[in-house]
Scaffold this motif. Structure first.
Motif, short mmCIF file in Angstrom:
data_model
loop_
_atom_site.label_atom_id
_atom_site.label_comp_id
_atom_site.label_asym_id
_atom_site.label_seq_id
_atom_site.Cartn_x
_atom_site.Cartn_y
_atom_site.Cartn_z
N ASP A 46 -0.64 -9.95 2.45
CA ASP A 46 -1.18 -10.91 1.47
C ASP A 46 -2.65 -11.21 1.73
N GLU A 47 -3.04 -11.36 2.99
CA GLU A 47 -4.44 -11.67 3.33
C GLU A 47 -5.37 -10.54 2.91
N GLU A 48 -4.94 -9.30 3.11
CA GLU A 48 -5.79 -8.16 2.75
C GLU A 48 -5.90 -8.01 1.24
N GLU A 49 -4.77 -8.27 0.51
CA GLU A 49 -4.84 -8.19 -0.93
C GLU A 49 -5.77 -9.26 -1.50
N ALA A 50 -5.80 -10.43 -0.87
CA ALA A 50 -6.72 -11.49 -1.32
C ALA A 50 -8.17 -11.07 -1.15
N LYS A 51 -8.41 -10.18 -0.23
CA LYS A 51 -9.78 -9.67 0.00
C LYS A 51 -10.03 -8.38 -0.78
N ASP A 52 -9.06 -8.00 -1.64
CA ASP A 52 -9.15 -6.74 -2.42
C ASP A 52 -9.22 -5.53 -1.51
N ILE A 53 -8.50 -5.59 -0.38
CA ILE A 53 -8.45 -4.45 0.54
C ILE A 53 -7.03 -3.89 0.49
N GLU A 54 -6.90 -2.60 0.25
CA GLU A 54 -5.59 -1.94 0.15
C GLU A 54 -5.36 -1.14 1.41
N LEU A 55 -4.30 -1.45 2.18
CA LEU A 55 -3.98 -0.78 3.44
C LEU A 55 -2.89 0.27 3.20
N THR A 56 -3.02 1.34 3.97
CA THR A 56 -1.94 2.34 3.95
C THR A 56 -0.76 1.81 4.74
N ASP A 57 0.38 2.43 4.59
CA ASP A 57 1.56 1.99 5.35
C ASP A 57 1.32 2.12 6.85
N GLU A 58 0.63 3.19 7.23
CA GLU A 58 0.37 3.41 8.68
C GLU A 58 -0.56 2.32 9.23
N GLU A 59 -1.62 1.99 8.44
CA GLU A 59 -2.56 0.94 8.89
C GLU A 59 -1.87 -0.40 8.95
N LEU A 60 -1.02 -0.68 7.95
CA LEU A 60 -0.31 -1.95 7.92
C LEU A 60 0.64 -2.08 9.10
N ASN A 61 1.37 -1.02 9.45
CA ASN A 61 2.29 -1.07 10.59
C ASN A 61 1.52 -1.26 11.90
N LYS A 62 0.36 -0.60 11.98
CA LYS A 62 -0.44 -0.70 13.22
C LYS A 62 -0.89 -2.14 13.43
N ARG A 63 -1.46 -2.72 12.40
CA ARG A 63 -1.96 -4.10 12.52
C ARG A 63 -0.82 -5.08 12.73
N TRP A 64 0.33 -4.79 12.12
CA TRP A 64 1.51 -5.66 12.28
C TRP A 64 1.98 -5.67 13.72
N HIS A 65 2.07 -4.50 14.40
CA HIS A 65 2.54 -4.42 15.78
C HIS A 65 1.53 -5.03 16.76
N ILE A 66 0.24 -4.88 16.42
CA ILE A 66 -0.79 -5.53 17.28
C ILE A 66 -0.62 -7.03 17.24
N ALA A 67 -0.42 -7.56 16.04
CA ALA A 67 -0.26 -9.01 15.91
C ALA A 67 0.99 -9.48 16.63
N LEU A 68 2.12 -8.75 16.49
CA LEU A 68 3.35 -9.13 17.18
C LEU A 68 3.16 -9.12 18.68
N TYR A 69 2.47 -8.08 19.19
CA TYR A 69 2.25 -7.95 20.64
C TYR A 69 1.48 -9.18 21.16
N ASN A 70 0.38 -9.51 20.50
CA ASN A 70 -0.45 -10.63 20.96
C ASN A 70 0.28 -11.96 20.84
N LEU A 71 1.03 -12.14 19.75
CA LEU A 71 1.73 -13.41 19.57
C LEU A 71 2.80 -13.61 20.64
N VAL A 72 3.54 -12.55 20.97
CA VAL A 72 4.59 -12.67 21.99
C VAL A 72 3.97 -12.86 23.37
N LEU A 73 2.88 -12.09 23.65
CA LEU A 73 2.23 -12.21 24.97
C LEU A 73 1.68 -13.62 25.17
#
Length: 1017
Positions: free
Chosen positions: A931-958
């Motif tokens: 949602d944040e990227e769409e608000a900025k008119d940025i379209e992510l590929t599925d691979e880019e979205l998964n990568k950023r999603w796992h980075i965020a999960l890693y940092n939040l859990v750590l």
């Protein structure tokens, strides 16, 4: 009509003769009255302004002209010449009158004038603002007169008639001449300076052109009085005769204010004259002698009883007084122009105060008082080469000036000096007094003088003697009393890193010098209460109570200084050899900028080397301090009650001065210094032995109890020193032994050191109880207030300080290592020893074997921030392993947020851990990112979205993993236990010598290590 006129004439002729003559007289009277009483004044009133105006080309007005034909009295009223630039008057007067006594003129065969009067004359003179040429407001009048008269002039052949030069002048008698209430104004347009003289009066009574000064009837007395706008007055009065010319009289000038006259040069000089007045008075006599020809005439001019004075003179710069002179006077001035002589009875002055600033550019007074046009001309002169014409060899007769004496009192010179030092030094030379005997301008007589000055009220300098300017020689007695030396400290500091805190010099000497190079000085010098402090050591360097040279002879031409006896009372010196074997004497020298090499460095042929000789140097009740910091530990010793002699000191090569000095350590332990020295040679020579034997350390118990906090039960100090200086190389073979040092009971002194003495002794003593330094040591010379106990304790304290402040460096040296052994480092989050730290513990164990009285304390520590991060990462990785249900060795090494897989068991484990930690599905995070990227008119590929999603999960859990203080304390304790275990189990250190602190509480939280400390058993 003519018949009637003839009839009247015939009838008139028939009258009696008396009637006819009366009629003739009356007619002549009426005609004379009408012609000279009415017609002539009327014509004069009309023509004088008109003709004069044509001549000078300026408007001229004349209010009235009156003439009494019977009394021969002529008056002009309200005369005025208008200014060229304005409607004001250039010249005017209210009334001018003259009265001629006709009958006296007839009877005396001379022109007899009753009076000549001029009332309220006014003259307005202005110099116009023209810097290129001198122009006044009357230049146009001069030009007009010259122009208008040129056309009327006719050249007539000159006829030389014989003149009787001794013949009396045509007789003219004037009973009274008066000028009253004259007013003169002068304005200088260039400098904008105005001078006003509002009251000018002149009288000349009973004047005769043929009168002589000896004439009692016509005295030809004159008087001129001028008063200026400041009430200053100029008065001249006396008598005058015209042939031969002779004038006698007196002039009096009173309180002429100088600031008004200063306006003429105010723009050219920076300094400002704020006050001051001048007074002058003198008698004068001018007499002419008439010869047969004009060239034979002579003029005699003499003056006497002249007095000149300047009072309350003051110059300011930047609103501060820089020169102030209350009074200056020259009295008894007499001149004779014919004989070209000037005599002055006295020059006196009092209270001059001069304030100056001096730096490397010179004195500021030069700039403040040098006219700008001179300074500019000087610059141009430097830029342009000027060819000078050869001077005339003709010698004109010179004037002879005789001054009976000068007396100067209470002068004061204030100088702010920055030539040598960067910081300003303030000097006040006051009072300055000077008296002289007679001074003759031809310098035919020597001048006796007596000079006195006080320097900053901290010493007096008196010079009394005789100067012969013609022979360029001086013979004087110099007396310096109580000149405080501390005031010269700023200059000493530029060359020496020391502080001259105290001292004064007294000198009584005779000076005999001339311009041929002769300089002979003999006398005596005393320097008392000298104290110089070493800035680096912050301790006294040299001091003495008194130093006296009873007799010295200095001869510059012979390059010789001979001293009979140099006596020093209570001398003190401090000499320290530094750790690098340099000395504190060398440390005192301040590095100077390199000077340019001189083109000629060779000595003049036949120039003698300077010869210095001292017959005897004697000193008593001295003290010394000598230290050698190149040893470990340092050694220092105080010597008191020094006495002895140094004989036959000379700069002659090959000579050696004998030294025989003795003293005591604390009055009971003798010390002996004996040998030979010669410090005056190019390469000084030294061969000295100094011996101390078995100094009982128990004698310093009062000091050890005070400063060490313990009394000494036992111990001896033995020293054997030998120093040699040859070829500028210092060599010393010294041995220091402290045997069986044992501390006694503790004292309760407030001054006791906080140093751990037991630890120091445990560090220094070997297995036999001996502290053997076996290195060079220097004897120390201390002041009278310093005793042996304090000196020896200072040495022990020095050694203790070096040992206890860095005990691990000390014991590392015992094992031949330079490592820092007091810190054992651990990796962040780890509690196991690295190979490098194990090697350090091996070195520590070897050192402890040589010092059996030492024990070791072990204290674990953590770096709270870095160790917490490491532990949090360990917990996070453990959660991943457990959630993914994989062995620990299968977890990728150096796993980070950017390298975590986006699919597979680790991805699933990460999502499940997030849900457990945050209570929501992990896909919620993915949706928010999208949602944040769409608000900025940025379209992510599925691979880019998964990568950023796992980075965020890693940092939040750590970030959710938190380490409490208890876990950090446990890590610190585990580290301490690992160090002790290695020392006891591997290095084989006695477990009773290693003490483990509880590191779980009050943890050191800024280092990931174990901290070691040493203590005495």
């Amino acid at each position: 009509m003519s018949n009637k006129f003839k009839a009247v004439v015939e009838k008139f002729r028939s009258f009696p003769r008396r009637i006819r003559w009366s009629t003739y007289a009356l007619s002549a009277y009426l005609l004379y009255t009408a012609l000279f009483g009415l017609l002539v004044p009327y014509i004069a009133k009309q023509q004088i302004p008109e003709q004069l105006s044509k001549l000078i080309e300026r408007p001229v007005t004349l209010a009235d002209v009156t003439f009494n034909p019977f009394t021969l009295q002529l008056d002009l009223h309200q005369f005025s010449i208008q200014d060229a630039e304005s409607s004001t008057s250039f010249v005017r007067f209210e009334n001018a009158g003259v009265k001629v006594n006709f009958w006296e003129s007839i009877f005396n065969a001379a022109i007899s004038v009753e009076y000549i009067a001029l009332d309220k004359p006014y003259v307005d003179i202005e110099r116009l603002n023209d810097t290129e040429q001198l122009v006044f407001n009357f230049n146009d009048i001069l030009s007009a007169v010259a122009r208008n008269l040129a056309s009327e002039e006719k050249v007539e052949p000159s006829i030389e008639e014989p003149i009787d030069r001794h013949k009396a002048l045509f007789p003219v008698l004037i009973k009274q001449t008066r000028l009253a209430q004259g007013h003169v104004r002068f304005f200088d347009g260039v400098t904008e300076t105005e001078l006003v003289y509002p009251d000018i009066n002149f009288t000349l009574g009973s004047f005769s052109t043929q009168s002589l000064l000896t004439n009692t009837e016509y005295k030809n007395e004159y008087r001129l009085q001028i008063t200026d706008a400041d009430s200053g007055k100029v008065e001249l009065k006396g008598q005058v005769q015209l042939k031969p010319l002779e004038v006698v009289g007196a002039i009096h000038v009173q309180k002429i204010e100088l600031p008004r006259l200063w306006g003429f040069m105010e723009k050219d000089i920076i300094a400002k004259l704020t006050s001051g007045n001048v007074n002058f008075s003198s008698n004068y006599h001018v007499a002419q002698t008439i010869g047969d020809t004009e060239s034979d005439d002579t003029m005699s001019i003499t003056t006497d009883e002249g007095v000149f004075s300047v009072n309350h003179l003051n110059f300011n710069a930047e609103d501060k007084s820089i020169v102030s002179l209350p009074s200056f006077s020259i009295k008894g001035i007499a001149t004779n122009v014919e004989k070209q002589t000037v005599t002055i009875a006295s020059v006196t002055s009092q209270g001059l105060q001069v304030s100056a600033k001096v730096d490397d550019k010179g004195a500021d007074l030069v700039n403040l008082f040098t006219p700008k046009f001179i300074a500019e001309a000087s610059k141009e002169h430097k830029e342009e080469s000027v060819e000078t014409e050869p001077k005339s060899t003709e010698v004109s007769p010179s004037w002879l000036v005789t001054l009976d004496g000068i007396e100067i009192k209470d002068y004061q010179l204030n100088v702010e000096e920055k030539v040598i030092t960067k910081k300003a030094n303030l000097w006040q030379i006051s009072p300055i007094n000077l008296t002289t005997s007679q001074i003759v301008s031809d310098l035919s007589k020597p001048i006796d003088f007596d000079f006195f000055a006080s320097v900053n009220s901290k010493g007096d300098i008196s010079v009394k003697g005789q100067a012969d300017a013609k022979q360029q020689a001086v013979l004087a007695d110099i007396d310096v009393k109580s000149l405080k030396l501390a005031q010269f400290q700023p200059y000493l500091a530029t060359a020496v890193n020391a502080t001259l805190t105290k001292g004064e010099v007294n000198t009584q000497a005779k000076l005999n010098a001339n311009a041929e190079g002769k300089v002979i000085v003999n006398g005596g010098v005393q320097v008392n209460h000298l104290s110089i402090r070493d800035n680096k050591l912050r301790k006294p360097f040299v001091k003495w109570r008194s130093l006296a040279v009873n007799k010295f002879d200095f001869d510059l031409q012979k390059s010789k200084l001979a001293i009979d006896t140099l006596s020093v009372s209570q001398p003190y010196a401090r000499v320290v050899i530094n750790k690098d074997r340099s000395t504190n004497i060398g440390d005192l020298i301040v590095a100077q900028p390199k000077a340019k090499k001189s083109k000629s460095t060779t000595k003049k042929k036949g120039q003698k080397p300077f010869a210095l000789s001292v017959r005897k140097i004697a000193f008593n009740n001295g003290s010394a301090f000598f230290a050698d910091n190149s040893l470990t530990p340092n050694f220092s010793s105080g010597i008191e009650q020094l006495k002895g002699n140094i004989g036959h000191v000379s700069s002659i090569p090959g000579t050696k001065a004998t030294v025989d000095i003795s003293g005591n350590i604390e009055k009971y332990a003798p010390v002996k210094v004996k040998g030979e020295i010669n410090p005056l040679l190019k390469q000084p020579y030294l061969d000295l032995d100094v011996v101390f034997k078995s100094v009982e350390l128990t004698t310093v118990n009062p000091y050890s109890g005070t400063y060490a906090g313990h009394y000494i039960d036992k111990g001896q100090l033995t020293l054997a020193l030998n120093y040699q200086l040859e070829n500028n190389q210092l060599k010393g073979e010294n041995h220091v032994i402290i045997d069986q040092l044992q501390l006694g009971k503790a004292s309760d002194s407030d001054l006791a050191t906080s140093l751990p003495l037991e630890l120091a002794i445990a560090l220094l003593q070997d297995n036999d109880g001996v502290i053997d330094l076996g290195v060079e040591v220097s004897g120390d010379v201390n002041d009278p207030e310093f005793s042996l106990g304090a000196v020896i304790w200072s040495t022990i304290s020095n050694m203790i300080t070096k040992a206890v402040t860095a005990p691990f460096s000390f014991i590392a040296g015992l094992a031949g290592s330079d490592e820092e052994l007091n810190v054992i480092a651990f990796d962040f989050g780890a509690n196991t020893l690295t190979a490098e730290e194990q090697e350090k513990l091996q070195t520590l164990g070897k050192a402890l074997e040589t010092r059996p009285k030492l024990k070791l304390t072990v204290d674990g520590a953590v770096n709270a921030q870095e160790d917490s991060k490491a532990l949090e990462l360990q917990h996070f990785n453990q959660l991943l392993v457990e959630a993914a249900k994989i062995p620990e060795n299968e977890l990728p090494q150096n796993l980070t947020a950017s390298s975590i897989p986006t699919s597979g068991p680790l991805s699933d484990a990460l999502q499940s851990i997030y849900k457990a930690e945050y209570g929501e599905k992990a896909t919620e995070v993915k949706d928010r990112i999208e949602d944040e990227e769409e608000a900025k008119d940025i379209e992510l590929t599925d691979e880019e979205l998964n990568k950023r999603w796992h980075i965020a999960l890693y940092n939040l859990v750590l970030n959710k993993q938190k380490i409490d203080e208890a876990e950090l304390g446990q890590l610190a304790q585990q580290r301490a236990q690992a160090v002790k275990a290695y020392l006891v189990d591997v290095v084989k250190v006695d477990a009773a010598r290693v003490f483990l602190l509880d590191s779980r509480f009050d943890i050191e939280q800024d280092t990931s290590s174990v901290l070691l400390s040493l203590e005495a058993k």
